[in-house]
Design a protein around this motif. Structure first.
Motif, PDB file in Angstrom:
ATOM      1  N   PHE A   1       0.833  -1.208   0.000  1.00  0.00           N
ATOM      2  CA  PHE A   1       0.000   0.000   0.000  1.00  0.00           C
ATOM      3  C   PHE A   1       0.867   1.258   0.000  1.00  0.00           C
ATOM      4  CE2 PHE A   1      -1.763   3.463   2.578  1.00  0.00           C
ATOM      5  CZ  PHE A   1      -2.809   3.840   1.749  1.00  0.00           C
ATOM      6  N   ILE A   2       1.920   1.271   0.819  1.00  0.00           N
ATOM      7  CA  ILE A   2       2.787   2.441   0.908  1.00  0.00           C
ATOM      8  C   ILE A   2       3.440   2.737  -0.441  1.00  0.00           C
ATOM      9  CG2 ILE A   2       4.940   3.323   1.919  1.00  0.00           C
ATOM     10  CD1 ILE A   2       4.132   1.863   4.520  1.00  0.00           C
ATOM     11  N   ALA A   3       3.829   1.696  -1.162  1.00  0.00           N
ATOM     12  CA  ALA A   3       4.423   1.889  -2.485  1.00  0.00           C
ATOM     13  C   ALA A   3       3.433   2.593  -3.417  1.00  0.00           C
ATOM     14  CB  ALA A   3       4.846   0.545  -3.078  1.00  0.00           C
ATOM     15  N   MET A   4       2.173   2.161  -3.393  1.00  0.00           N
ATOM     16  CA  MET A   4       1.145   2.815  -4.211  1.00  0.00           C
ATOM     17  C   MET A   4       0.934   4.253  -3.755  1.00  0.00           C
ATOM     18  SD  MET A   4      -1.822  -0.043  -4.946  1.00  0.00           S
ATOM     19  CE  MET A   4      -2.212  -0.331  -3.217  1.00  0.00           C
ATOM     20  N   HIS A   5       0.931   4.454  -2.449  1.00  0.00           N
ATOM     21  CA  HIS A   5       0.688   5.773  -1.867  1.00  0.00           C
ATOM     22  C   HIS A   5       1.806   6.752  -2.248  1.00  0.00           C
ATOM     23  CE1 HIS A   5      -1.528   8.339   0.794  1.00  0.00           C
ATOM     24  NE2 HIS A   5      -0.494   8.549   1.591  1.00  0.00           N
ATOM     25  N   LEU A   6       3.051   6.306  -2.158  1.00  0.00           N
ATOM     26  CA  LEU A   6       4.174   7.175  -2.499  1.00  0.00           C
ATOM     27  C   LEU A   6       4.209   7.454  -4.008  1.00  0.00           C
ATOM     28  CD1 LEU A   6       7.056   5.839  -0.206  1.00  0.00           C
ATOM     29  CD2 LEU A   6       5.538   7.798   0.156  1.00  0.00           C
ATOM     30  N   PHE A   7       3.889   6.452  -4.815  1.00  0.00           N
ATOM     31  CA  PHE A   7       3.793   6.665  -6.257  1.00  0.00           C
ATOM     32  C   PHE A   7       2.740   7.725  -6.558  1.00  0.00           C
ATOM     33  CE2 PHE A   7       1.533   5.661 -10.225  1.00  0.00           C
ATOM     34  CZ  PHE A   7       2.561   5.870 -11.139  1.00  0.00           C
ATOM     35  N   ASN A   8       1.619   7.617  -5.881  1.00  0.00           N
ATOM     36  CA  ASN A   8       0.555   8.592  -6.039  1.00  0.00           C
ATOM     37  C   ASN A   8       1.048  10.001  -5.698  1.00  0.00           C
ATOM     38  OD1 ASN A   8      -2.905   8.808  -4.784  1.00  0.00           O
ATOM     39  ND2 ASN A   8      -1.828   9.951  -6.336  1.00  0.00           N
ATOM     40  N   HIS A   9       1.771  10.123  -4.588  1.00  0.00           N
ATOM     41  CA  HIS A   9       2.283  11.437  -4.189  1.00  0.00           C
ATOM     42  C   HIS A   9       3.321  11.970  -5.180  1.00  0.00           C
ATOM     43  CE1 HIS A   9      -0.047  12.002  -0.703  1.00  0.00           C
ATOM     44  NE2 HIS A   9       0.616  11.194   0.113  1.00  0.00           N
ATOM     45  N   LEU A  10       4.080  11.082  -5.814  1.00  0.00           N
ATOM     46  CA  LEU A  10       5.041  11.534  -6.817  1.00  0.00           C
ATOM     47  C   LEU A  10       4.337  12.159  -8.020  1.00  0.00           C
ATOM     48  CD1 LEU A  10       7.712   8.684  -6.798  1.00  0.00           C
ATOM     49  CD2 LEU A  10       8.085  11.081  -6.190  1.00  0.00           C
ATOM     50  N   MET A  11       3.095  11.778  -8.237  1.00  0.00           N
ATOM     51  CA  MET A  11       2.324  12.361  -9.335  1.00  0.00           C
ATOM     52  C   MET A  11       2.012  13.834  -9.097  1.00  0.00           C
ATOM     53  SD  MET A  11       2.044  10.073 -11.657  1.00  0.00           S
ATOM     54  CE  MET A  11       3.708   9.616 -11.124  1.00  0.00           C
ATOM     55  N   SER A  12       2.242  14.305  -7.859  1.00  0.00           N
ATOM     56  CA  SER A  12       2.044  15.728  -7.567  1.00  0.00           C
ATOM     57  C   SER A  12       3.028  16.582  -8.356  1.00  0.00           C
ATOM     58  CB  SER A  12       2.213  15.993  -6.063  1.00  0.00           C
ATOM     59  OG  SER A  12       3.540  15.694  -5.643  1.00  0.00           O
ATOM     60  N   LEU A  13       4.119  15.974  -8.838  1.00  0.00           N
ATOM     61  CA  LEU A  13       5.080  16.697  -9.671  1.00  0.00           C
ATOM     62  C   LEU A  13       4.432  17.171 -10.973  1.00  0.00           C
ATOM     63  CD1 LEU A  13       8.160  14.348  -9.203  1.00  0.00           C
ATOM     64  CD2 LEU A  13       7.949  16.680  -8.323  1.00  0.00           C
ATOM     65  N   PHE A  14       3.330  16.525 -11.365  1.00  0.00           N
ATOM     66  CA  PHE A  14       2.635  16.887 -12.598  1.00  0.00           C
ATOM     67  C   PHE A  14       1.369  17.697 -12.324  1.00  0.00           C
ATOM     68  CE2 PHE A  14       4.922  12.888 -13.203  1.00  0.00           C
ATOM     69  CZ  PHE A  14       5.748  13.236 -14.260  1.00  0.00           C
ATOM     70  N   GLY A  15       1.177  18.073 -11.054  1.00  0.00           N
ATOM     71  CA  GLY A  15       0.049  18.918 -10.706  1.00  0.00           C
ATOM     72  C   GLY A  15      -1.049  18.186  -9.947  1.00  0.00           C
ATOM     73  N   PRO A  16      -1.924  18.953  -9.276  1.00  0.00           N
ATOM     74  CA  PRO A  16      -3.020  18.373  -8.498  1.00  0.00           C
ATOM     75  C   PRO A  16      -3.941  17.471  -9.313  1.00  0.00           C
ATOM     76  CG  PRO A  16      -2.774  20.706  -8.015  1.00  0.00           C
ATOM     77  CD  PRO A  16      -1.895  20.414  -9.193  1.00  0.00           C
ATOM     78  N   GLY A  17      -4.203  17.874 -10.557  1.00  0.00           N
ATOM     79  CA  GLY A  17      -5.118  17.094 -11.385  1.00  0.00           C
ATOM     80  C   GLY A  17      -4.625  15.679 -11.636  1.00  0.00           C
ATOM     81  N   GLU A  18      -3.332  15.552 -11.948  1.00  0.00           N
ATOM     82  CA  GLU A  18      -2.750  14.235 -12.201  1.00  0.00           C
ATOM     83  C   GLU A  18      -2.710  13.407 -10.920  1.00  0.00           C
ATOM     84  OE1 GLU A  18      -1.251  11.297 -14.711  1.00  0.00           O
ATOM     85  OE2 GLU A  18      -2.088  13.269 -15.178  1.00  0.00           O
ATOM     86  N   HIS A  19      -2.389  14.067  -9.810  1.00  0.00           N
ATOM     87  CA  HIS A  19      -2.355  13.381  -8.507  1.00  0.00           C
ATOM     88  C   HIS A  19      -3.720  12.799  -8.173  1.00  0.00           C
ATOM     89  CE1 HIS A  19      -2.460  12.992  -4.118  1.00  0.00           C
ATOM     90  NE2 HIS A  19      -1.144  12.923  -4.138  1.00  0.00           N
ATOM     91  N   ILE A  20      -4.757  13.601  -8.329  1.00  0.00           N
ATOM     92  CA  ILE A  20      -6.115  13.162  -7.986  1.00  0.00           C
ATOM     93  C   ILE A  20      -6.601  12.100  -8.974  1.00  0.00           C
ATOM     94  CG2 ILE A  20      -8.521  13.918  -7.834  1.00  0.00           C
ATOM     95  CD1 ILE A  20      -7.456  16.600  -6.750  1.00  0.00           C
ATOM     96  N   TYR A  21      -6.218  12.232 -10.237  1.00  0.00           N
ATOM     97  CA  TYR A  21      -6.601  11.235 -11.248  1.00  0.00           C
ATOM     98  C   TYR A  21      -6.046   9.859 -10.874  1.00  0.00           C
ATOM     99  CZ  TYR A  21      -6.745   8.717 -15.697  1.00  0.00           C
ATOM    100  OH  TYR A  21      -6.974   7.771 -16.667  1.00  0.00           O
ATOM    101  N   VAL A  22      -4.755   9.810 -10.533  1.00  0.00           N
ATOM    102  CA  VAL A  22      -4.120   8.542 -10.150  1.00  0.00           C
ATOM    103  C   VAL A  22      -4.724   8.024  -8.850  1.00  0.00           C
ATOM    104  CG1 VAL A  22      -1.959   7.455  -9.438  1.00  0.00           C
ATOM    105  CG2 VAL A  22      -1.969   9.060 -11.354  1.00  0.00           C
ATOM    106  N   MET A  23      -4.979   8.921  -7.888  1.00  0.00           N
ATOM    107  CA  MET A  23      -5.567   8.514  -6.614  1.00  0.00           C
ATOM    108  C   MET A  23      -6.927   7.860  -6.810  1.00  0.00           C
ATOM    109  SD  MET A  23      -6.404  10.816  -3.219  1.00  0.00           S
ATOM    110  CE  MET A  23      -4.739  10.671  -2.563  1.00  0.00           C
ATOM    111  N   ASP A  24      -7.736   8.441  -7.674  1.00  0.00           N
ATOM    112  CA  ASP A  24      -9.069   7.877  -7.923  1.00  0.00           C
ATOM    113  C   ASP A  24      -8.973   6.457  -8.476  1.00  0.00           C
ATOM    114  OD1 ASP A  24     -10.385  10.122  -7.022  1.00  0.00           O
ATOM    115  OD2 ASP A  24     -10.610  11.015  -9.021  1.00  0.00           O
ATOM    116  N   ARG A  25      -7.963   6.184  -9.303  1.00  0.00           N
ATOM    117  CA  ARG A  25      -7.783   4.832  -9.840  1.00  0.00           C
ATOM    118  C   ARG A  25      -7.271   3.875  -8.778  1.00  0.00           C
ATOM    119  NH1 ARG A  25      -9.864   8.523 -12.716  1.00  0.00           N
ATOM    120  NH2 ARG A  25     -10.521   7.814 -14.768  1.00  0.00           N
TER     121      ARG A  25
END
Length: 203
Positions: free
Chosen positions: A15-39
Motif C-alpha cells: 500500500f505504501i508503495a502505491m501511496h508514495l507513487f501517487n504522491h510523486l504524481m504531484s510533480l505533474f500537478g493536483p489534477g494528475e495526482h487526484i486522477y491517479v488517486m481515484d484509480r
C-alpha cells in the motif's frame, strides 16, 4: 512475533508503495495526482482492503513494540539502532496520520486527496510541523526497509554488498522525499487550495 511483524509489513509496504507513487504524481500537478488517486482507490478504498490495512497497521505497531521490548541488552549495530528508531517513528506516525485521515473523512467530511495534504504543507506556521513530519515518515519507511534488507540479504548484487544496497535504498528514499515535497509545495505555488480545506490551514 517476528514472522507476524514481517508478514503484516509486506501488506503495508504494498500500500505504501502505491501511496508514495501517487504522491510523486504531484510533480505533474493536483489534477494528475487526484486522477491517479481515484484509480488506486478502486483497489484499496473498500471495506475489505481497508479493514485488512487497518489490521496490518495495528499488528505492526503492537508486534513492533513487543519486539523492541524483547531485544537482548547487548551492543547493537548502527542498522539495529536505525531499525528501532525508524520503527518507533512509523508507529507514532501511523497513529497520528490515520486519526487525521479518518477525522477528515468522517468528521470534517473532506475528500482526503491532494489538497488535504497540501493545505498544511503550504500554510505558515503549520508547515513548520508538517514538512518535517511527512519528510521523516517517508525517510523512516526507506530506512526501516534498508535495515530489514541488510539483515536478510546474504549475497552481493552486481558486486554491491548488502550494506551498500541498503545505503542505496536510503539515498533513493531521500530523493523520493524531496520530490514529493517539491510537488506538494514549490511545485504547487500559484494554485489555489479549495475553500473547504482552509480549515486545515487555520483560516
Amino acid at each position: 512475533m517476528k514472522k507476524v511483524h514481517y508478514i503484516s509489513g509486506i501488506l503495508l509496504i504494498v500500500f505504501i508503495a502505491m501511496h508514495l507513487f501517487n504522491h510523486l504524481m504531484s510533480l505533474f500537478g493536483p489534477g494528475e495526482h487526484i486522477y491517479v488517486m481515484d484509480r488506486l482507490r478502486l483497489i484499496y478504498r473498500n471495506v475489505l482492503v481497508e479493514t485488512l490495512l487497518m489490521a496490518a497497521c495495528a499488528v505492526q505497531i503492537i508486534s513492533g513494540i513487543q519486539l523492541i521490548r524483547n531485544r537482548k541488552r547487548q551492543s547493537h549495530s548502527a542498522f539495529d539502532k536505525l531499525q528501532v528508531l525508524t520503527g518507533c517513528y512509523l508507529a507514532g506516525f501511523l497513529v497520528i496520520h490515520l486519526s487525521a485521515v479518518f477525522g477528515g473523512r468522517l468528521v470534517l467530511h473532506l475528500d482526503t486527496n491532494f489538497y488535504f495534504g497540501a493545505a498544511g504543507l503550504n500554510a505558515f506556521p503549520a508547515n513548520l510541523f508538517f514538512i518535517p513530519y511527512y519528510s521523516f515518515a517517508v525517510l523512516a519507511v526507506f530506512g526501516h526497509l534498508a535495515c530489514v534488507h541488510q539483515k536478510k540479504m546474504r549475497i552481493a548484487l552486481f558486486g554491491v554488498s548488502p550494506q551498500r544496497q541498503s545505503l542505496i535504498m536510503v539515498i533513493i528514499g531521500v530523493i523520493i522525499t524531496g520530490s514529493i515535497l517539491y510537488g506538494l509545495t514549490d511545485g504547487f505555488k500559484g494554485q489555489e487550495i479549495p475553500k473547504a480545506y482552509h480549515i486545515l490551514m487555520g483560516k
